[in-house]
Design an enzyme around this catalytic site. Structure first.
Site, PDB file in Angstrom:
ATOM      1  N   VAL A  15       8.245  -5.426  -2.987  1.00 47.49           N
ATOM      2  CA  VAL A  15       8.200  -3.627  -2.961  1.00 47.49           C
ATOM      3  C   VAL A  15       9.021  -2.896  -1.857  1.00 47.49           C
ATOM      4  O   VAL A  15       8.821  -1.300  -2.714  1.00 47.49           O
ATOM      5  CB  VAL A  15       6.760  -3.199  -2.773  1.00 47.49           C
ATOM      6  N   LEU A 166       5.187  -2.015 -10.393  1.00 45.35           N
ATOM      7  CA  LEU A 166       6.567  -2.476 -11.034  1.00 45.35           C
ATOM      8  C   LEU A 166       6.393  -3.679 -11.090  1.00 45.35           C
ATOM      9  O   LEU A 166       5.390  -4.741 -10.770  1.00 45.35           O
ATOM     10  CB  LEU A 166       7.601  -1.972  -9.078  1.00 45.35           C
ATOM     11  N   CYS A 291       0.399 -11.801  -7.015  1.00 43.86           N
ATOM     12  CA  CYS A 291      -0.316 -10.470  -7.294  1.00 43.86           C
ATOM     13  C   CYS A 291      -1.820 -10.979  -7.908  1.00 43.86           C
ATOM     14  O   CYS A 291      -2.700 -11.325  -7.493  1.00 43.86           O
ATOM     15  CB  CYS A 291      -0.371  -9.678  -8.413  1.00 43.86           C
ATOM     16  N   LYS A 351       8.348 -15.726 -13.077  1.00 44.43           N
ATOM     17  CA  LYS A 351       8.570 -14.784 -14.522  1.00 44.43           C
ATOM     18  C   LYS A 351       9.707 -14.888 -14.191  1.00 44.43           C
ATOM     19  O   LYS A 351      10.609 -15.156 -13.713  1.00 44.43           O
ATOM     20  CB  LYS A 351       7.672 -14.379 -14.959  1.00 44.43           C
TER      21      LYS A 351
HETATM   22  N1  LIG Z   1       5.858  -8.092  -5.822  1.00 40.91           N
HETATM   23  C1  LIG Z   1       5.481  -7.533  -7.112  1.00 40.91           C
HETATM   24  O1  LIG Z   1       5.592  -7.753  -7.911  1.00 40.91           O
HETATM   25  C2  LIG Z   1       4.014  -6.476  -6.350  1.00 40.91           C
HETATM   26  C3  LIG Z   1       4.096  -5.444  -7.356  1.00 40.91           C
HETATM   27  C4  LIG Z   1       2.992  -4.527  -6.111  1.00 40.91           C
HETATM   28  C5  LIG Z   1       2.083  -4.905  -6.039  1.00 40.91           C
HETATM   29  N2  LIG Z   1       2.586  -5.452  -4.563  1.00 40.91           N
HETATM   30  C6  LIG Z   1       1.847  -5.095  -3.079  1.00 40.91           C
HETATM   31  O2  LIG Z   1       2.987  -4.880  -2.456  1.00 40.91           O
HETATM   32  C7  LIG Z   1       2.207  -5.761  -0.900  1.00 40.91           C
HETATM   33  C8  LIG Z   1       3.955  -5.812  -0.442  1.00 40.91           C
HETATM   34  O3  LIG Z   1       3.495  -7.136  -1.760  1.00 40.91           O
HETATM   35  P1  LIG Z   1       6.345  -7.628  -1.804  1.00 40.91           P
HETATM   36  O4  LIG Z   1       6.018  -8.800  -2.939  1.00 40.91           O
HETATM   37  O5  LIG Z   1       6.127  -6.896  -1.416  1.00 40.91           O
HETATM   38  O6  LIG Z   1       5.504  -8.734  -0.156  1.00 40.91           O
HETATM   39  P2  LIG Z   1       6.369  -9.601   0.709  1.00 40.91           P
HETATM   40  O7  LIG Z   1       6.076 -10.746   1.170  1.00 40.91           O
HETATM   41  O8  LIG Z   1       7.983  -9.795  -0.441  1.00 40.91           O
HETATM   42  O9  LIG Z   1       6.973  -8.634   2.103  1.00 40.91           O
HETATM   43  C9  LIG Z   1       6.223  -8.388   2.490  1.00 40.91           C
HETATM   44  C10 LIG Z   1       7.027  -8.019   3.819  1.00 40.91           C
HETATM   45  O10 LIG Z   1       6.426  -6.930   4.413  1.00 40.91           O
HETATM   46  C11 LIG Z   1       7.529  -7.667   5.545  1.00 40.91           C
HETATM   47  N3  LIG Z   1       6.027  -7.342   7.704  1.00 40.91           N
HETATM   48  C12 LIG Z   1       4.983  -7.987   7.092  1.00 40.91           C
HETATM   49  N4  LIG Z   1       4.291  -7.510   8.477  1.00 40.91           N
HETATM   50  C13 LIG Z   1       5.161  -6.308   9.039  1.00 40.91           C
HETATM   51  C14 LIG Z   1       5.014  -5.546   9.670  1.00 40.91           C
HETATM   52  N5  LIG Z   1       3.741  -6.052  10.813  1.00 40.91           N
HETATM   53  N6  LIG Z   1       6.032  -4.244  10.669  1.00 40.91           N
HETATM   54  C15 LIG Z   1       6.900  -5.048   9.390  1.00 40.91           C
HETATM   55  N7  LIG Z   1       7.383  -5.327   8.235  1.00 40.91           N
HETATM   56  C16 LIG Z   1       6.435  -6.674   8.125  1.00 40.91           C
HETATM   57  C17 LIG Z   1       7.058  -8.998   5.684  1.00 40.91           C
HETATM   58  O11 LIG Z   1       8.121 -10.092   6.727  1.00 40.91           O
HETATM   59  C18 LIG Z   1       7.759  -9.123   4.219  1.00 40.91           C
HETATM   60  O12 LIG Z   1       9.320  -8.888   3.971  1.00 40.91           O
HETATM   61  C19 LIG Z   1       1.715  -6.584  -1.377  1.00 40.91           C
HETATM   62  O13 LIG Z   1       0.469  -5.862  -0.990  1.00 40.91           O
HETATM   63  C20 LIG Z   1       1.349  -6.863  -3.174  1.00 40.91           C
HETATM   64  O14 LIG Z   1       0.682  -6.968  -3.179  1.00 40.91           O
HETATM   65  C21 LIG Z   1       3.010  -6.151  -5.402  1.00 40.91           C
END
Ligand SMILES: NC(=O)c1ccc[n+]([C@@H]2O[C@H](COP(=O)([O-])OP(=O)(O)OC[C@H]3O[C@@H](n4cnc5c(N)ncnc54)[C@H](O)[C@@H]3O)[C@@H](O)[C@H]2O)c1
Length: 473
Positions: A15, A166, A291, A351
């Site tokens: 994201v 997304l 998710c 997927k």
């Molecule tokens: N992946 C999806 O398709 C999607 C879609 C919509 C919403 N979301 C939501 O968005 C959020 C992020 O999801 P994602 O899939 O991108 O997660 P992800 O695990 O791919 O990325 C999270 C990132 O945050 C970093 N991080 C953690 N703590 C940190 C801090 N204190 N400072 C800086 N960086 C830090 C991690 O190192 C990691 O790179 C989640 O809450 C998820 O539910 C995800």
């Protein structure tokens, strides 16, 4: 407020990286921050730590437009920013609650970095339990008080919720041409800043990139402005509904199989009703990904805290859990004994068009087959390295292509509907196998073609077609 702003995005996962790149592409000046040094180093080299089609190209354009950089230090970018997005992970705890540890550390870090020089908006983009907006505000304040109590009365900020919708695999398209943007804020100034930030996207005035063209007749993007609590509910409800829709198709597919109906035709027949819609009605081996499961569990947990038992959500999880076991039943029906058999999985990612394996059905299926004594071979166009690294204990034999994966196998299971699998040479695959059994877990293949290719074919909820006209006697 200037048209273009200074933005920090915390978290460079699926994201955060896409959000940062899109905002810089639109003209804002963006810094993406992550605690994972290796991710930041790769992003600085122009590489992406995740597989997302078009993302490297978008980052290259982002450098040319508003500008984007990648850092591990949070303090300097926060001080310079008008808007700070939190996009860190919120993975599930064993209890079903979301783990808010990363969010808490990011929010405190923002507070510690703030000064009184300007008004800032702290935006929650992570999917968080209802009420987290309040929590973020409290944590930012605590961060201020812990680091420089003298500034407690001069630091000015507003908190907002801006949930992300997304889809991995089409994240660039979804971010540039969203169905809607949801903004939740109680603070009018914060809402004003976010309206201005998203104006280029809402008005769709930007020149579209060649690798992500604007859909024909793309309208202005609807902006849903609401309270923080409602914005948080919108995200959870959207995911719960989508998971339920797939679960519904799966439940109907199981009935179709028993009564001799064809689920793909049934879903077309109901999906054409405008009130229902055709999307997310594909029956298969069940949904996965980072998710749906965690968000439904978290919503159920919140409901429970308020004394409400969310039975539809519980059923949605239960139907999906059972759906993933259907492959094993189908293999047993065809092969009887699984001990010592070689089963090939086509696709590992949860997927197509992503390398994400979080809660992927493939992992559960592989694990169960191995437990039952089967040998598991697999091929995935993108996710094999990730699978190998993340699951070192899972005894899968990884193959370079579908043909070598099928060699001497007793059954082929299509787990992920990667586009390249639709063009596979089925007669060739069938010839390579010990026994040409095909479990089409995503209803990707035409059953007749598969049978003509020499396969014993079994899809999900697909009855063999009867002749339409009775033969003349
Ligand atoms: N992946 C999806 O398709 C999607 C879609 C919509 C919403 N979301 C939501 O968005 C959020 C992020 O999801 P994602 O899939 O991108 O997660 P992800 O695990 O791919 O990325 C999270 C990132 O945050 C970093 N991080 C953690 N703590 C940190 C801090 N204190 N400072 C800086 N960086 C830090 C991690 O190192 C990691 O790179 C989640 O809450 C998820 O539910 C995800």
């Amino acid at each position: 407020m200037d048209q273009y702003m200074r933005v920090t995005v915390i978290g460079t996962g699926y994201v955060g990286t896409v959000t940062g790149a899109c905002l810089a592409f639109l003209g804002h000046r963006v810094t993406c921050v992550d605690t994972d040094q290796s991710k930041i180093e790769r992003l600085r080299l122009g590489e992406t730590p995740i597989y997302e089609p078009g993302l490297e190209k978008l980052i290259a354009l982002a450098h040319e437009r508003g500008g984007i950089d990648f850092q591990t230090d949070l303090a300097a970018p926060v001080r310079e920013s008008d808007v700070i997005f939190i996009a860190v992970g919120t993975p599930p705890l064993p209890s079903g609650e979301a783990n808010l540890g990363y969010l808490e550390s990011a929010a405190r870090g923002i507070g510690a970095a703030m000064d009184g020089d300007r008004f800032r908006v702290v935006v929650n983009k992570s999917t968080v339990p209802i009420g987290s907006g309040n929590l973020v505000e409290a944590l930012v304040r605590e961060g201020v008080l812990e680091s420089h109590p003298d500034l407690a009365h001069t630091v000015r900020f507003g908190v907002a919720s801006n949930p992300e919708f997304l889809r991995e695999g089409s994240a660039i398209h979804d971010s540039l041409y969203p169905d809607r943007i949801v903004l939740g804020a109680e603070d009018a100034q914060a809402m004003g800043v976010l309206r201005a930030l998203y104006r280029p996207l809402v008005e769709q005035k930007f020149v579209d990139p060649s690798f992500a063209p604007r859909p024909v007749d793309m309208p202005e993007v609807p902006l849903v402005t609401t309270t923080i609590t409602s914005a948080e509910m919108i995200k959870y409800s959207a995911n719960a509904f989508l998971a339920m829709k797939i679960g519904f198709a799966n439940e109907i597919s199981n009935i179709c199989e028993r009564v001799g109906a064809e689920v793909t035709e049934v879903m077309t027949g109901i999906g054409l009703d405008n009130r229902i819609g055709t999307a997310f009605l594909n029956a298969g081996l069940g949904w996965g990904g980072s998710c749906f499961g965690k968000d439904i569990s978290s919503l159920m947990h919140t409901a429970g805290e308020y004394g409400y038992q969310a039975r539809l959500l519980e059923a949605s999880l239960a139907v999906n859990r059972l759906q993933r076991q259907i492959v094993i039943q189908k293999l047993q029906e065809k092969l009887y004994i699984l001990k010592g058999r070689t089963i090939t999985l086509l696709g590992l990612a949860f997927k197509p068009n992503t390398d994400d394996l979080r809660d992927a059905p493939s992992l559960q299926i592989a694990d169960k087959l191995i437990q039952m004594g089967a040998r598991v071979r697999a091929y995935d166009p993108i996710a094999m390295d990730a699978c190998r690294t993340q699951n070192p204990g899972l005894r899968i034999c990884y193959c370079n292509d579908a043909a070598s994966a099928a060699e001497h196998a007793d059954a082929l299971v299509l787990v992920t509907e990667w586009p390249e699998f639709a063009g596979l040479d089925l007669p060739d695959l069938a010839c390579r196998m010990n026994r040409a059994v095909l479990i089409d877990g995503r209803n990707l293949f035409d059953p007749e073609r598969a049978r003509q290719a020499g396969f014993e074919y079994s899809g999900i909820g697909r009855a063999s077609r009867m002749p339409l006209v009775r033969a003349a006697r």
